[in-house]
Design an enzyme around this catalytic site. Structure first.
Site, PDB file in Angstrom:
ATOM      1  N   LYS A  40       0.873  -1.176   0.000  1.00 36.30           N
ATOM      2  CA  LYS A  40       0.000   0.000   0.000  1.00 36.30           C
ATOM      3  C   LYS A  40       0.905   1.219   0.000  1.00 36.30           C
ATOM      4  O   LYS A  40       1.690   1.412   0.928  1.00 36.30           O
ATOM      5  CB  LYS A  40      -0.905   0.008   1.230  1.00 36.30           C
ATOM      6  N   GLU A  51      -3.694   7.330   1.811  1.00 35.37           N
ATOM      7  CA  GLU A  51      -4.079   7.618   3.196  1.00 35.37           C
ATOM      8  C   GLU A  51      -2.872   7.757   4.124  1.00 35.37           C
ATOM      9  O   GLU A  51      -2.814   7.187   5.206  1.00 35.37           O
ATOM     10  CB  GLU A  51      -5.029   6.533   3.701  1.00 35.37           C
ATOM     11  N   ARG A  85      -1.501  -2.423  -4.316  1.00 29.85           N
ATOM     12  CA  ARG A  85      -2.897  -2.043  -4.110  1.00 29.85           C
ATOM     13  C   ARG A  85      -3.245  -0.784  -4.895  1.00 29.85           C
ATOM     14  O   ARG A  85      -2.494   0.191  -4.908  1.00 29.85           O
ATOM     15  CB  ARG A  85      -3.189  -1.817  -2.627  1.00 29.85           C
ATOM     16  N   LYS A 145      -9.950  -3.198  -5.117  1.00 35.15           N
ATOM     17  CA  LYS A 145     -11.157  -3.481  -4.337  1.00 35.15           C
ATOM     18  C   LYS A 145     -12.344  -3.714  -5.265  1.00 35.15           C
ATOM     19  O   LYS A 145     -12.384  -3.214  -6.388  1.00 35.15           O
ATOM     20  CB  LYS A 145     -11.455  -2.332  -3.376  1.00 35.15           C
ATOM     21  N   ASP A 177     -15.135   1.947  -1.212  1.00 38.32           N
ATOM     22  CA  ASP A 177     -14.431   1.301  -0.103  1.00 38.32           C
ATOM     23  C   ASP A 177     -15.309   0.266   0.598  1.00 38.32           C
ATOM     24  O   ASP A 177     -15.854   0.542   1.672  1.00 38.32           O
ATOM     25  CB  ASP A 177     -13.973   2.365   0.908  1.00 38.32           C
ATOM     26  N   GLU A 209     -16.159  -4.341   8.169  1.00 33.03           N
ATOM     27  CA  GLU A 209     -15.900  -2.954   8.542  1.00 33.03           C
ATOM     28  C   GLU A 209     -17.128  -2.075   8.377  1.00 33.03           C
ATOM     29  O   GLU A 209     -17.414  -1.217   9.221  1.00 33.03           O
ATOM     30  CB  GLU A 209     -14.747  -2.401   7.692  1.00 33.03           C
TER      31      GLU A 209
END
Length: 739
Positions: free
Chosen positions: A321, A325, A358, A394, A399, A427
Site C-alpha cells: 500500500k 491515506e 494495491r 477493491k 471502499d 468494517e
C-alpha cells in the site's frame, strides 16, 4: 487439530440506545478436535466431522473407504494421512487401515497420477495440468474398483482429500463419482490487517492469532488449525501483516518468526507473503531516501529479497500500500506507482516472487470524484508493469460498501493482471455482530458484466485471466479471523471465510451452492434445517443494505470506526472523508450525480454499462443514488416517491431482521445450545442496530425533505439530537490510520 490451551477472551458490546461500552471477560477452555471439543462450540469450523447418521450411506462408506492406500512420508503426505485418519474415523465410527503392501485391497486410493498402477491409470482420465488440480474417480472396470483421489502434485492430493471428506460430510453418494477440479486463480490468499502489537485494524473477532512475542520458539497449535482450515477450501497464501505496514517485519529478528510460520504452513500448501513499507530502506536500512530509482534503494530491496528467500525459499512476495491515506510511496519522490511496483518486482523476480500493488488510492489534493481516482492513476500504465506485478483492486470504486457497482478498472486494463480484493471482515457491515452472508456480495461483483469484449465479459473472467489472457491471477480477502474462540466472532462469519475460499477457487460458483455446502458441513444434512437457514443467509445481505444504505446510498457511516450511522458528519479535514460528500442531500433531493452532468465517473465504464446506469429508465433502483441526484418526489417504479421508498426500504431492512430472528427461533430444538444462544443474542443486537440506522438516517434526511415519514415506517424511538450525541471512542477495530 492438536493440543489444549486456554485463553482469556475479551468481548465488547455497544448499545446504540445507551451509548455504553460493556466489557466482558471470560475464561474459556480452548479445545481441539482431537481433544474432543464439545459439539457446537464453533472452534472446528466447517471441519467438525460429525458421525454419518444415514445407516445405508454409512454402511456404503465403511465398505468403500476404510482400507486406504495413501502416500507415505513427511510434509503434505503426512497431513493427508492424518486428515483421512481423523475424518474417516470420526464420521464412520471405525478406524481406517492404511495398506502399505497389497494395494489391490484398498477401497480408497490417494496417489499421484504418475504413481498409480497401470491397471488403475488406464481407467482414470488424467487430472488437468498443474500441481493443484485433482481428480476424484470411482473406477468402474476390472476386479479392483476403488475410489481414487489423484493429482499431479502433493497440493492437488491434499485439496482432493479435503473435497472427498466434504462430500462425506454432505452425505453424497460415491457409486459413480467422477469429478475433476482445477483452481481458476493462481493466488488465493487472506490479507491479515494484523499489527505487530496483536491489534487488528478493522478486526472484530479478538486480537491477532500471531503471537510475535513467543515466536519462533513457541508454536501455538492454533497456527496449524488455521493452515488446515485454509487448505480445506483451497486458500494457498496468507499476508501476515497489515497493509499499513511496519518495517520491523523485514528485520532479521522478525524474519525468524516468519520462517517458523512458513515452515509450519508449507505442508498445507500455504505460502507466506509480507506487506512492504515503502520507506523501509530509510527506517531499518539507514538510507537517506526511498526513491525507487535510486541505485542504493534498488540494491537494498534486492538484498532484502535475497535475505528473505534464503530463510523462506517459497516466500510468495510483497503486498504494498503506497501513497494512500498517508502511507509513503514513490510519489513522495516525484515517481509513479509504475516505478515503485516495477522496482520491487525486479527485486523478487529472480526468486519467483510477485508484487501485489494495491490500487486503493485517492488524494485530498484531487478535487475529482473519489470513485474516479484509482482508474485515473493506474489505467494509463496498462501493459507497462512487470510480468510479476498484480494490481490489487477493491471490488468497488469507493471502499467495501454494503453495495457498490463493480470497480471500473475491471475490464479497463487488458494487459495488466488485476487481483480482486474483497473484505471478509465487516468494517461497514455492523462488525462481527451482524449476520451478513458475504458470498452473496462477492457473487454480485464477480457476475457483473464489464462489456469490455461484448456481453458476457464478466468480472470473474477478468479475475481468472480468461477474458484478456492474463498469465498471473489472484483473489485476496481481508481476513475476519481473530482469537475469539470460534475464530470469527459471529458463527455465521465462518461462512464468509469458507465462501471466499470457494469463490477464489472458482469465481463462478453460486452463493447458494456455497451456503448449502457450509450448512451441511457445519450444522446438519436435515433439509428441514438447511432450507430455512439457507434462505436466511441469502436474504441477509439485502437486509443490511436496506437498513444501512438503501437505493444506492453509500459511505454514510460514523467517523473513523464506521460503527453506526453518521450521515450528518461534515467536519473532517478531507472532503471525501465526510458522509455529506457522498449523499449530497439538500432541499432539492439526494444522491451523487456521476453522469455526464456531474462527475462523469460513468465514462470510465464501457459504453454499454455507462448507458445502462446513466439512463433513469434502465438504472436499477439499488444503484439510483450512487449515480444520480434525484428530487425527493421523484417517482419510483412502484409509483411512490423517492422519499417514501427510502423510508420503506429502511423499514424493510428492520423487518427482514425480525424474520431472521423468527427463523432462528423456529430451529432452537435442532441447533446445539451454545450456537443457538450466541446467534440469538447477536440477532437481537442486529435488530436494535437496524432500528437505529433507520431512525437516525430518516430523521436526518427529513431535515432536507421536510416530508412526513411514509405510513409503512415505524416512528423513530428517539430524536435526531439523541442519535447525533452517541459517541463510541473505543469501538473495536478503530485506529488512527485508514485502510
Amino acid at each position: 487439530m492438536v493440543g489444549f490451551f486456554r485463553r482469556i477472551r475479551l468481548t465488547a458490546s455497544f448499545c446504540p440506545i445507551s451509548g455504553l461500552l460493556v466489557l466482558i471477560f471470560t475464561l474459556i477452555p480452548f479445545t481441539s478436535v482431537t481433544a474432543q471439543a464439545g459439539p457446537g462450540d464453533g472452534y472446528d469450523l466447517w471441519l467438525d466431522y460429525q458421525p454419518v447418521s444415514d445407516t445405508a450411506l454409512l454402511l456404503d462408506y465403511q465398505q468403500q473407504l476404510l482400507r486406504i492406500q495413501a502416500p507415505e512420508g513427511d510434509g503434505t503426505p503426512r497431513v493427508i494421512r492424518e486428515e483421512l485418519q481423523q475424518g474417516l474415523s470420526t464420521m464412520l465410527g471405525r478406524e481406517p487401515v492404511f495398506e502399505t503392501r497389497d494395494a489391490s485391497r484398498a477401497g480408497l486410493v490417494v496417489m499421484p497420477y504418475e504413481a498409480l498402477p497401470e491397471s488403475l491409470r488406464k481407467n482414470i482420465p488424467a487430472p488437468e495440468a498443474g500441481i493443484e488440480t485433482y481428480r476424484i474417480h470411482r473406477v468402474q472396470k476390472g476386479k479392483h474398483r476403488p475410489l481414487v483421489v489423484t493429482a499431479h502434485g502433493d497440493s492437488g492430493l491434499l485439496y482432493g482429500t479435503f473435497h472427498l471428506l466434504r462430500l462425506l460430510q454432505m452425505h453424497q453418494p460415491l457409486a459413480r463419482l467422477d469429478l475433476s477440479e482445477a483452481p481458476r486463480t493462481d493466488i488465493r490468499m487472506l490479507n491479515h490487517w494484523d499489527n505487530l502489537d496483536r491489534t487488528i485494524e478493522r478486526g472484530y473477532s479478538g486480537f491477532s492469532i500471531w503471537n510475535w512475542q513467543t515466536l519462533p520458539d513457541y508454536i501455538d497449535p492454533r497456527y496449524m488449525d488455521y493452515a488446515r482450515a485454509n487448505a480445506s477450501v483451497g486458500i494457498n497464501g496468507t499476508a501476515l501483516t497489515s497493509v499499513n505496514a511496519n518495517a520491523l517485519i523485514l528485520t532479521p529478528h522478525y524474519l525468524e518468526k516468519v520462517k517458523a510460520l512458513a515452515d509450519l504452513f508449507r505442508p498445507y500448501g500455504l505460502k507466506v507473503y509480507l506487506t512492504a513499507r515503502f520507506s523501509a530502506p530509510m527506517e531499518i536500512g539507514g538510507l537517506s531516501t526511498a526513491d525507487p530509482l535510486d541505485p542504493g534503494v534498488i540494491a537494498w530491496w534486492r538484498q532484502k529479497a535475497d535475505e528473505i528467500y534464503a530463510m523462506v525459499p517459497d516466500f510468495g512476495g510483497f503486498l504494498v500500500k503506497a501513497n494512500s491515506e498517508g502511507q509513503p510511496g514513490p510519489q513522495n519522490y516525484g515517481r509513479t506507482h509504475l516505478d515503485g511496483a516495477n522496482m520491487l518486482a525486479d527485486a523478487v523476480a529472480p526468486h519467483g516472487g510477485v508484487i501485489m500493488w494495491r490500487a486503493f488510492v485517492y488524494s485530498e489534493h484531487d478535487p475529482t470524484d473519489r470513485a474516479k481516482q484509482a482508474y485515473s492513476e493506474f489505467v494509463p500504465y496498462d501493459g507497462k508493469f512487470r510480468d510479476n506485478v498484480l494490481l490489487q483492486v477493491k471490488n468497488g470504486p469507493i471502499d467495501f460498501q454494503p453495495r457498490e457497482p463493480f470497480h471500473p478498472m475491471f475490464g479497463a486494463m487488458e494487459h495488466t493482471p488485476l487481483m480482486m480484493e474483497f473484505q471478509i471482515t465487516k468494517e461497514y457491515l455492523g462488525f462481527a455482530t451482524h449476520l451478513v452472508y458475504l458470498p452473496k456480495l462477492f457473487e454480485e461483483t464477480l457476475q457483473s458484466d464489464t462489456y469490455r469484449k461484448g456481453k458476457g465479459s464478466t468480472v470473474s473472467k477478468v479475475v481468472d485471466g480468461s477474458l484478456f489472457g492474463n498469465r498471473l491471477t489472484g483473489m485476496a480477502g481481508v481476513s475476519n479471523i481473530g482469537t475469539d474462540y470460534n475464530w470469527t466472532g459471529h458463527l455465521f462469519g465462518q461462512a464468509d471465510w469458507y465462501g471466499f475460499g470457494r469463490l477464489a477457487w472458482d469465481p463462478d460458483l453460486s452463493s447458494e451452492t456455497i451456503a448449502g455446502e457450509w450448512l451441511r458441513c457445519t450444522f446438519s444434512n436435515d433439509p428441514g434445517v438447511i432450507a430455512p437457514l439457507k434462505a436466511m443467509m441469502l436474504e441477509s445481505r439485502e437486509a443490511v443494505v436496506n437498513y444501512m444504505n438503501p437505493l444506492g446510498l453509500h459511505h454514510i457511516f460514523d467517523t473513523g470506526h464506521h460503527y453506526g450511522p453518521g450521515p450528518w458528519v461534515d467536519n473532517l479535514s478531507r472532503p471525501e472523508w465526510n458522509p455529506v460528500y457522498y449523499h449530497q442531500a439538500d432541499a432539492e433531493g439526494i444522491g451523487f450525480d456521476r453522469t455526464a452532468t456531474g462527475s462523469d465517473a460513468l465514462s470510465q465504464y464501457a459504453p454499454e454499462v455507462a448507458r445502462y446506469f446513466g439512463n433513469l429508465e434502465t438504472c436499477p433502483e439499488e444503484y439510483l443514488l450512487w449515480f444520480h441526484h434525484l428530487p425527493w418526489d421523484y417517482p419510483l417504479k412502484n409509483g411512490r416517491t423517492l422519499w417514501d421508498n427510502l423510508g420503506m426500504k429502511y423499514q424493510q431492512g428492520v423487518d427482514q431482521v425480525r424474520e431472521m430472528i423468527l427463523t432462528w427461533e423456529s430451529l432452537e430444538s435442532q441447533i446445539p445450545p451454545e450456537r443457538y444462544r450466541q446467534v440469538h443474542m447477536l440477532l437481537g443486537i442486529q435488530l436494535k442496530e437496524a432500528q437505529w440506522w433507520r431512525d437516525a438516517c430518516m430523521l436526518y434526511f427529513q431535515t432536507f425533505s421536510g416530508r412526513e415519514f411514509p405510513p409503512e415506517m415505524e416512528p423513530p424511538q428517539h430524536t435526531l439530537e439523541y442519535y447525533k450525541s452517541l459517541k463510541f471512542p473505543y469501538a473495536p477495530g478503530i485506529r488512527p490510520r485508514w485502510n
